[in-house]
Design a protein around this motif. Structure first.
Motif, PDB file in Angstrom:
ATOM      1  N   ASP A   1      89.865 -21.322  32.356  1.00 43.13           N
ATOM      2  CA  ASP A   1      89.002 -21.405  33.539  1.00 43.13           C
ATOM      3  C   ASP A   1      87.844 -20.421  33.442  1.00 43.13           C
ATOM      4  O   ASP A   1      86.713 -20.734  33.842  1.00 43.13           O
ATOM      5  CB  ASP A   1      89.818 -21.127  34.801  1.00 43.13           C
ATOM      6  CG  ASP A   1      90.679 -22.316  35.210  1.00 43.13           C
ATOM      7  OD1 ASP A   1      90.722 -23.305  34.443  1.00 43.13           O
ATOM      8  OD2 ASP A   1      91.298 -22.261  36.279  1.00 43.13           O
ATOM      9  N   THR A   2      88.091 -19.234  32.918  1.00 41.29           N
ATOM     10  CA  THR A   2      87.026 -18.237  32.779  1.00 41.29           C
ATOM     11  C   THR A   2      85.951 -18.732  31.819  1.00 41.29           C
ATOM     12  O   THR A   2      84.742 -18.618  32.103  1.00 41.29           O
ATOM     13  CB  THR A   2      87.607 -16.901  32.294  1.00 41.29           C
ATOM     14  OG1 THR A   2      88.564 -16.437  33.249  1.00 41.29           O
ATOM     15  CG2 THR A   2      86.513 -15.863  32.115  1.00 41.29           C
ATOM     16  N   VAL A   3      86.371 -19.298  30.708  1.00 42.35           N
ATOM     17  CA  VAL A   3      85.408 -19.841  29.743  1.00 42.35           C
ATOM     18  C   VAL A   3      84.579 -20.946  30.375  1.00 42.35           C
ATOM     19  O   VAL A   3      83.352 -21.011  30.189  1.00 42.35           O
ATOM     20  CB  VAL A   3      86.146 -20.350  28.490  1.00 42.35           C
ATOM     21  CG1 VAL A   3      85.205 -21.161  27.596  1.00 42.35           C
ATOM     22  CG2 VAL A   3      86.729 -19.180  27.714  1.00 42.35           C
ATOM     23  N   MET A   4      85.219 -21.818  31.136  1.00 45.33           N
ATOM     24  CA  MET A   4      84.486 -22.915  31.776  1.00 45.33           C
ATOM     25  C   MET A   4      83.492 -22.398  32.812  1.00 45.33           C
ATOM     26  O   MET A   4      82.377 -22.923  32.940  1.00 45.33           O
ATOM     27  CB  MET A   4      85.464 -23.890  32.429  1.00 45.33           C
ATOM     28  CG  MET A   4      86.317 -24.675  31.443  1.00 45.33           C
ATOM     29  SD  MET A   4      85.360 -25.606  30.208  1.00 45.33           S
ATOM     30  CE  MET A   4      84.492 -26.774  31.247  1.00 45.33           C
ATOM     31  N   ARG A   5      83.860 -21.350  33.536  1.00 45.54           N
ATOM     32  CA  ARG A   5      82.935 -20.799  34.533  1.00 45.54           C
ATOM     33  C   ARG A   5      81.732 -20.148  33.848  1.00 45.54           C
ATOM     34  O   ARG A   5      80.589 -20.271  34.329  1.00 45.54           O
ATOM     35  CB  ARG A   5      83.660 -19.818  35.441  1.00 45.54           C
ATOM     36  CG  ARG A   5      84.690 -20.499  36.327  1.00 45.54           C
ATOM     37  CD  ARG A   5      85.356 -19.548  37.297  1.00 45.54           C
ATOM     38  NE  ARG A   5      86.444 -20.205  38.008  1.00 45.54           N
ATOM     39  CZ  ARG A   5      86.298 -21.029  39.041  1.00 45.54           C
ATOM     40  NH1 ARG A   5      85.081 -21.289  39.495  1.00 45.54           N
ATOM     41  NH2 ARG A   5      87.342 -21.587  39.621  1.00 45.54           N
ATOM     42  N   VAL A   6      81.971 -19.466  32.748  1.00 46.40           N
ATOM     43  CA  VAL A   6      80.858 -18.883  32.001  1.00 46.40           C
ATOM     44  C   VAL A   6      79.976 -19.990  31.438  1.00 46.40           C
ATOM     45  O   VAL A   6      78.740 -19.927  31.508  1.00 46.40           O
ATOM     46  CB  VAL A   6      81.386 -17.972  30.875  1.00 46.40           C
ATOM     47  CG1 VAL A   6      80.256 -17.532  29.955  1.00 46.40           C
ATOM     48  CG2 VAL A   6      82.102 -16.756  31.460  1.00 46.40           C
ATOM     49  N   ARG A   7      80.595 -21.014  30.864  1.00 49.04           N
ATOM     50  CA  ARG A   7      79.836 -22.149  30.334  1.00 49.04           C
ATOM     51  C   ARG A   7      78.964 -22.775  31.405  1.00 49.04           C
ATOM     52  O   ARG A   7      77.786 -23.076  31.185  1.00 49.04           O
ATOM     53  CB  ARG A   7      80.814 -23.188  29.768  1.00 49.04           C
ATOM     54  CG  ARG A   7      80.137 -24.482  29.277  1.00 49.04           C
ATOM     55  CD  ARG A   7      80.408 -25.616  30.261  1.00 49.04           C
ATOM     56  NE  ARG A   7      79.933 -26.886  29.761  1.00 49.04           N
ATOM     57  CZ  ARG A   7      78.889 -27.540  30.252  1.00 49.04           C
ATOM     58  NH1 ARG A   7      78.177 -27.033  31.249  1.00 49.04           N
ATOM     59  NH2 ARG A   7      78.509 -28.704  29.763  1.00 49.04           N
ATOM     60  N   ASN A   8      79.510 -22.984  32.613  1.00 48.77           N
ATOM     61  CA  ASN A   8      78.749 -23.633  33.674  1.00 48.77           C
ATOM     62  C   ASN A   8      77.660 -22.734  34.254  1.00 48.77           C
ATOM     63  O   ASN A   8      76.685 -23.222  34.820  1.00 48.77           O
ATOM     64  CB  ASN A   8      79.698 -24.107  34.777  1.00 48.77           C
ATOM     65  CG  ASN A   8      80.543 -25.291  34.333  1.00 48.77           C
ATOM     66  OD1 ASN A   8      80.162 -26.020  33.426  1.00 48.77           O
ATOM     67  ND2 ASN A   8      81.691 -25.476  34.962  1.00 48.77           N
ATOM     68  N   ALA A   9      77.833 -21.421  34.114  1.00 52.21           N
ATOM     69  CA  ALA A   9      76.784 -20.505  34.553  1.00 52.21           C
ATOM     70  C   ALA A   9      75.610 -20.486  33.582  1.00 52.21           C
ATOM     71  O   ALA A   9      74.479 -20.172  33.979  1.00 52.21           O
ATOM     72  CB  ALA A   9      77.348 -19.100  34.710  1.00 52.21           C
ATOM     73  N   LEU A  10      75.862 -20.844  32.317  1.00 51.62           N
ATOM     74  CA  LEU A  10      74.825 -20.734  31.283  1.00 51.62           C
ATOM     75  C   LEU A  10      74.272 -22.073  30.827  1.00 51.62           C
ATOM     76  O   LEU A  10      73.217 -22.110  30.183  1.00 51.62           O
ATOM     77  CB  LEU A  10      75.399 -19.999  30.059  1.00 51.62           C
ATOM     78  CG  LEU A  10      75.896 -18.566  30.285  1.00 51.62           C
ATOM     79  CD1 LEU A  10      76.530 -18.027  29.007  1.00 51.62           C
ATOM     80  CD2 LEU A  10      74.755 -17.671  30.754  1.00 51.62           C
ATOM     81  N   TRP A  11      74.960 -23.174  31.144  1.00 54.55           N
ATOM     82  CA  TRP A  11      74.595 -24.454  30.540  1.00 54.55           C
ATOM     83  C   TRP A  11      74.588 -25.556  31.597  1.00 54.55           C
ATOM     84  O   TRP A  11      75.435 -25.581  32.475  1.00 54.55           O
ATOM     85  CB  TRP A  11      75.609 -24.800  29.435  1.00 54.55           C
ATOM     86  CG  TRP A  11      75.207 -25.930  28.545  1.00 54.55           C
ATOM     87  CD1 TRP A  11      75.495 -27.260  28.706  1.00 54.55           C
ATOM     88  CD2 TRP A  11      74.459 -25.840  27.343  1.00 54.55           C
ATOM     89  NE1 TRP A  11      74.981 -27.986  27.690  1.00 54.55           N
ATOM     90  CE2 TRP A  11      74.327 -27.146  26.820  1.00 54.55           C
ATOM     91  CE3 TRP A  11      73.874 -24.770  26.639  1.00 54.55           C
ATOM     92  CZ2 TRP A  11      73.640 -27.428  25.643  1.00 54.55           C
ATOM     93  CZ3 TRP A  11      73.201 -25.049  25.460  1.00 54.55           C
ATOM     94  CH2 TRP A  11      73.086 -26.357  24.981  1.00 54.55           C
ATOM     95  N   ARG A  12      73.638 -26.437  31.506  1.00 55.43           N
ATOM     96  CA  ARG A  12      73.560 -27.598  32.376  1.00 55.43           C
ATOM     97  C   ARG A  12      73.498 -28.858  31.522  1.00 55.43           C
ATOM     98  O   ARG A  12      72.898 -28.829  30.450  1.00 55.43           O
ATOM     99  CB  ARG A  12      72.320 -27.505  33.289  1.00 55.43           C
ATOM    100  CG  ARG A  12      72.409 -26.408  34.341  1.00 55.43           C
ATOM    101  CD  ARG A  12      73.482 -26.760  35.386  1.00 55.43           C
ATOM    102  NE  ARG A  12      73.546 -25.758  36.439  1.00 55.43           N
ATOM    103  CZ  ARG A  12      74.263 -24.662  36.392  1.00 55.43           C
ATOM    104  NH1 ARG A  12      74.998 -24.393  35.318  1.00 55.43           N
ATOM    105  NH2 ARG A  12      74.282 -23.818  37.390  1.00 55.43           N
ATOM    106  N   PRO A  13      74.112 -29.946  32.009  1.00 54.47           N
ATOM    107  CA  PRO A  13      74.814 -30.096  33.283  1.00 54.47           C
ATOM    108  C   PRO A  13      76.181 -29.425  33.250  1.00 54.47           C
ATOM    109  O   PRO A  13      76.725 -29.184  32.166  1.00 54.47           O
ATOM    110  CB  PRO A  13      74.964 -31.614  33.424  1.00 54.47           C
ATOM    111  CG  PRO A  13      75.039 -32.095  32.016  1.00 54.47           C
ATOM    112  CD  PRO A  13      74.112 -31.207  31.235  1.00 54.47           C
ATOM    113  N   PRO A  14      76.757 -29.121  34.411  1.00 57.83           N
ATOM    114  CA  PRO A  14      78.077 -28.487  34.436  1.00 57.83           C
ATOM    115  C   PRO A  14      79.163 -29.456  33.995  1.00 57.83           C
ATOM    116  O   PRO A  14      79.007 -30.679  34.075  1.00 57.83           O
ATOM    117  CB  PRO A  14      78.259 -28.099  35.908  1.00 57.83           C
ATOM    118  CG  PRO A  14      77.397 -29.068  36.655  1.00 57.83           C
ATOM    119  CD  PRO A  14      76.219 -29.344  35.768  1.00 57.83           C
ATOM    120  N   PHE A  15      80.260 -28.893  33.498  1.00 52.35           N
ATOM    121  CA  PHE A  15      81.461 -29.671  33.186  1.00 52.35           C
ATOM    122  C   PHE A  15      82.573 -29.098  34.050  1.00 52.35           C
ATOM    123  O   PHE A  15      83.112 -28.023  33.757  1.00 52.35           O
ATOM    124  CB  PHE A  15      81.819 -29.564  31.699  1.00 52.35           C
ATOM    125  CG  PHE A  15      82.845 -30.580  31.264  1.00 52.35           C
ATOM    126  CD1 PHE A  15      82.457 -31.750  30.622  1.00 52.35           C
ATOM    127  CD2 PHE A  15      84.195 -30.385  31.506  1.00 52.35           C
ATOM    128  CE1 PHE A  15      83.400 -32.692  30.223  1.00 52.35           C
ATOM    129  CE2 PHE A  15      85.138 -31.320  31.122  1.00 52.35           C
ATOM    130  CZ  PHE A  15      84.747 -32.476  30.473  1.00 52.35           C
TER     131      PHE A  15
END
Length: 247
Positions: A178-192
């Motif tokens: 979950d932490t990795v996904m939150r970091v990914r969504n903070a840095l990359w669009r569109p969110p997953f």
């Protein structure tokens, strides 16, 4: 973690950097060879519980993916089953699944389950492992949608697993994911959107009640008990009353 027929690391990386919809379009041909597909043991346990929960003519598989859950509902619904998903790739695979002759009719619909294109046409709505794709703030609207497509007295059913404790390795694996996904969504669009720890049963029960459901938790004894005697897995059975939905 994956069988030889499953996706490789590069394929998973491309999927993870896509939108949820496009990511599942890419994963669809190999989805049934990943741990993301609900195991047959869970599907069988839910079917066993549903057989004692009522009589169902028409069922809806919410976020049906490649159709394994839809096939499970066909074992308890007499007239028809519908699978709904927003991934065209997943639905393409679902349509090609072999099915036994003589069962209920099967229909596939591409739609966003947050805006279901149905009236009160179903006696049973089920979902298998899809709720991690919804943010907590989206669940009330989703549950209202489910309530409104059920006939009076109809059921909304889905399996849940007991969350791991902080003393277990699985807890930290899920926390890390979950932490990795939150970091990914903070840095990359569109969110997953895919979070394993955002679906909390106590909050879910309260939201189901607000949407007008009477909620029951049925243990799935096939998966045993934890040390404190609580079930390792259970099925949520939320029944729509004959009255209208609460506001």
């Amino acid at each position: 973690m994956f069988s030889p027929e499953g996706p490789g690391l590069r394929e998973l990386a491309v999927q993870a950097l896509s939108s949820v919809e496009h990511g599942y379009d890419l994963l669809a041909p190999k989805f049934d060879h990943t741990p993301f597909r609900t195991p047959d043991s869970v599907l069988d346990a839910v079917v066993a519980q549903l057989r004692g929960a009522g009589d169902f003519d028409d069922g809806l598989d919410l976020c049906c993916g490649t159709g394994a859950g839809t096939d499970a509902l066909a074992r308890v619904c007499r007239v028809g089953v519908t699978g709904v998903d927003f991934s065209a790739g997943m639905l393409d695979v679902a349509r090609r699944r072999p099915r036994p002759a003589g069962g209920p009719r099967t229909t596939w619909v591409r739609a966003d389950v947050r805006d279901l294109p149905f009236g009160p046409a179903f006696d049973l709505v089920a979902s298998f492992g899809a709720f991690g794709h919804f943010l907590p703030r989206e669940l009330p609207g989703l549950f209202r949608q489910v309530h409104d497509v059920l006939r009076p007295g109809g059921c909304f059913a889905f399996p849940v697993l007991a969350p791991p404790r902080p003393t277990e390795a699985a807890f930290w694996m899920l926390w890390g994911f979950d932490t990795v996904m939150r970091v990914r969504n903070a840095l990359w669009r569109p969110p997953f959107v895919m979070y394993y720890r955002a679906f909390r049963l106590g909050e879910v029960g309260r939201e189901l009640a607000r949407a007008g459901f009477a909620v029951e938790l049925r243990p799935l004894p096939e998966f045993g008990e934890r040390a404190d005697g609580s079930p390792r897995a259970a099925m949520v059975l939320a029944r729509r009353g004959s009255a209208g939905r609460r506001s």
